[in-house]
Design an enzyme around this catalytic site. Sequence first.
Site, short mmCIF file in Angstrom:
data_model
loop_
_atom_site.label_atom_id
_atom_site.label_comp_id
_atom_site.label_asym_id
_atom_site.label_seq_id
_atom_site.Cartn_x
_atom_site.Cartn_y
_atom_site.Cartn_z
NE ARG A 149 -7.26 4.18 4.76
CZ ARG A 149 -6.33 4.52 5.68
NH1 ARG A 149 -6.62 4.55 6.95
NH2 ARG A 149 -5.10 4.83 5.30
CG ASP A 194 2.86 0.76 9.92
OD1 ASP A 194 3.38 0.89 8.80
OD2 ASP A 194 2.45 1.71 10.60
CE LYS A 205 -1.72 1.55 4.03
NZ LYS A 205 -1.34 2.95 4.32
CG ASN A 206 2.32 2.50 3.51
OD1 ASN A 206 1.15 2.83 3.28
ND2 ASN A 206 2.72 2.12 4.70
CB CYS A 259 -4.48 5.83 10.57
SG CYS A 259 -4.96 4.41 9.61
NE ARG A 283 -0.26 9.79 10.08
CZ ARG A 283 -0.50 8.73 9.30
NH1 ARG A 283 -1.71 8.28 9.16
NH2 ARG A 283 0.49 8.16 8.64
C1 EPZ Z 1 4.22 6.41 6.56
O1 EPZ Z 1 3.49 7.43 7.22
C2 EPZ Z 1 3.23 5.26 6.39
N1 EPZ Z 1 2.09 5.72 5.61
C3 EPZ Z 1 2.77 4.78 7.76
O2 EPZ Z 1 1.96 3.63 7.55
C4 EPZ Z 1 3.99 4.35 8.58
O3 EPZ Z 1 3.55 3.99 9.87
C5 EPZ Z 1 4.96 5.53 8.68
O4 EPZ Z 1 5.32 5.96 7.35
C6 EPZ Z 1 6.23 5.16 9.43
O5 EPZ Z 1 6.86 4.10 8.80
C7 EPZ Z 1 2.24 5.85 4.27
O6 EPZ Z 1 3.29 5.58 3.72
C8 EPZ Z 1 1.02 6.31 3.50
P1 EPZ Z 1 6.44 9.63 8.74
P2 EPZ Z 1 4.10 8.94 7.27
O7 EPZ Z 1 6.43 10.84 7.91
O8 EPZ Z 1 4.81 9.21 6.00
C9 EPZ Z 1 5.96 12.94 12.15
C10 EPZ Z 1 -0.02 2.35 7.66
O9 EPZ Z 1 -0.69 1.82 8.55
N2 EPZ Z 1 5.98 13.89 11.03
O10 EPZ Z 1 7.64 8.73 8.69
O11 EPZ Z 1 3.02 9.84 7.72
C11 EPZ Z 1 4.71 12.07 12.15
O12 EPZ Z 1 3.65 12.73 12.80
C12 EPZ Z 1 0.55 3.74 7.87
O13 EPZ Z 1 0.23 1.82 6.54
C13 EPZ Z 1 6.03 15.25 11.32
O14 EPZ Z 1 6.07 15.66 12.47
O15 EPZ Z 1 5.17 8.74 8.43
C14 EPZ Z 1 5.18 10.84 12.88
O16 EPZ Z 1 5.13 11.09 14.27
C15 EPZ Z 1 0.31 4.26 9.28
N3 EPZ Z 1 6.06 16.14 10.29
C16 EPZ Z 1 6.63 10.69 12.43
O17 EPZ Z 1 7.03 11.99 11.97
C17 EPZ Z 1 6.04 15.71 8.97
O18 EPZ Z 1 6.08 16.56 8.06
C18 EPZ Z 1 6.85 9.67 11.32
O19 EPZ Z 1 6.10 10.09 10.24
C19 EPZ Z 1 5.97 14.33 8.71
C20 EPZ Z 1 5.95 13.43 9.75
#
Ligand code: EPZ
Length: 417
Positions: free
Chosen positions: A398, A306, A24-25, A117, A122
């Site tokens: 999803r 995850d 998915k990702n 989610c 986020r």
């Molecule tokens: C991706 O989310 C995945 N989603 C998530 O999978 C996965 O858990 C996550 O990466 C970590 O591996 C998709 O790829 C669509 P991050 P993402 O940016 O990109 C903070 C699933 O179930 N952050 O690595 O949102 C954020 O809030 C989903 O498949 C900021 O503060 O993850 C989090 O605490 C859930 N500012 C941390 O960083 C930003 O601009 C990691 O987020 C971006 C992120």
Amino acid sequence: MDLHIYKSNKNKNISGTVKVSGAKNSAVAIIPACLLTDEQVILENIPDITDVRNLIKIITDMGHFISFENNILSFKRNSKAKYHFKDSINKLRGSYYLIGSYLGYRKKIFFHQCGGCNIGSRPINYHQNGFKLLNVKIKETKKGTLYQAKKLLGNLIKLDFPSVGATINIMLASVLAKGNTIIENAAIEPEVTDVANFLIKMGAYITGVGTNRLVISGTNKLHGTRYRIISDRIEAATYLALGCINDNQPVTITNIDPTLLTSFIDTLKAIGHIVTINNNSITALKGKTLSPVAIKTAIYPGFSTDLGPIITPLLTQIEGTSTLTETIFERRFNHIGDLNKMGADITISENTIIINGNTPLTGSKVTCQDLRGGASLLIAAIIAKNHTIIRNADIIKRGYEKPIAKLKNLNIVASIN
Ligand code: EPZ
């Protein structure tokens, strides 16, 4: 939509084989990335899940051409398409990759708030900081945000956190920029590597793939290609976990690169479960002697955030006290209340859950609040005695393709309606 997990004598022998679907990702990033060329792109191993269907609708509503069947997606950009998105964009987190893609493609996009989610605030500040360093002007309005650049200029971008989304989005916006872009502290999740490999196949110049320092040398044009995305390591782990429920019924998963699941497999083995690895399949079987564990989620290749919800139901079946500490998201424990309602004994202490086993689980009416929390409830329902109803089960669709058919392959009787 409710998911019913029926307990019958059939469920006593949970065993069989499940073919893992595409990631998915990867899909939610690589589909928008097709906008970076005006030539046709064919993608293989694309999962037929709601996030993909919603993304296709967003992009086709803009006027681009996409056909999708039998996990093969064909994409052709329409030069007359719009750059305003309708409100359907807030159905998935991955829609934010349309920002990086549209910036790369036409240096302009008007974008509403993306979805995702409910596992934390986020924000997308890391993405926006990166875009600004690429010479993008960002204007917030009441209705949404306008991203615009006269010319995209490569730059050095140091991420405060190795964000998966920000790393990918900055890559998408920089492959057609003028000059070099260096992303330092880049995420190295397999899906980031998958997107980089796809862009390279389209003619992008990216080095350092798989490391936390990516160098993107901007080019003038990308060309069409045919590309197979990687399989979904989180879906793989979800079904593999079902092999750890009974000690005489193994579960095998196929169409997966086992190296994408090393930390999860190592953890199952540390508990005492039996995991055997073949070329592109993995088999799991409940061990005879199980030990509690202390898990801490981390960025790749650590234990994925995850997979915390996925392993938790298994930990409720182990004598002793296990702990799971979540380090990535603020709200990753939405499902714990319902697991306790089913008979688990789990307490939450800040970003750690303390799981006291071995607690028999009993079927109940529970509610899915996020994708992996829903998968957690599904695994608990399969462990539990008697019937479970999981409400809001459309959230599970999803990220999981054809779940009822895949559960049936394992002799698990379920229905969704
Ligand atoms: C991706 O989310 C995945 N989603 C998530 O999978 C996965 O858990 C996550 O990466 C970590 O591996 C998709 O790829 C669509 P991050 P993402 O940016 O990109 C903070 C699933 O179930 N952050 O690595 O949102 C954020 O809030 C989903 O498949 C900021 O503060 O993850 C989090 O605490 C859930 N500012 C941390 O960083 C930003 O601009 C990691 O987020 C971006 C992120």
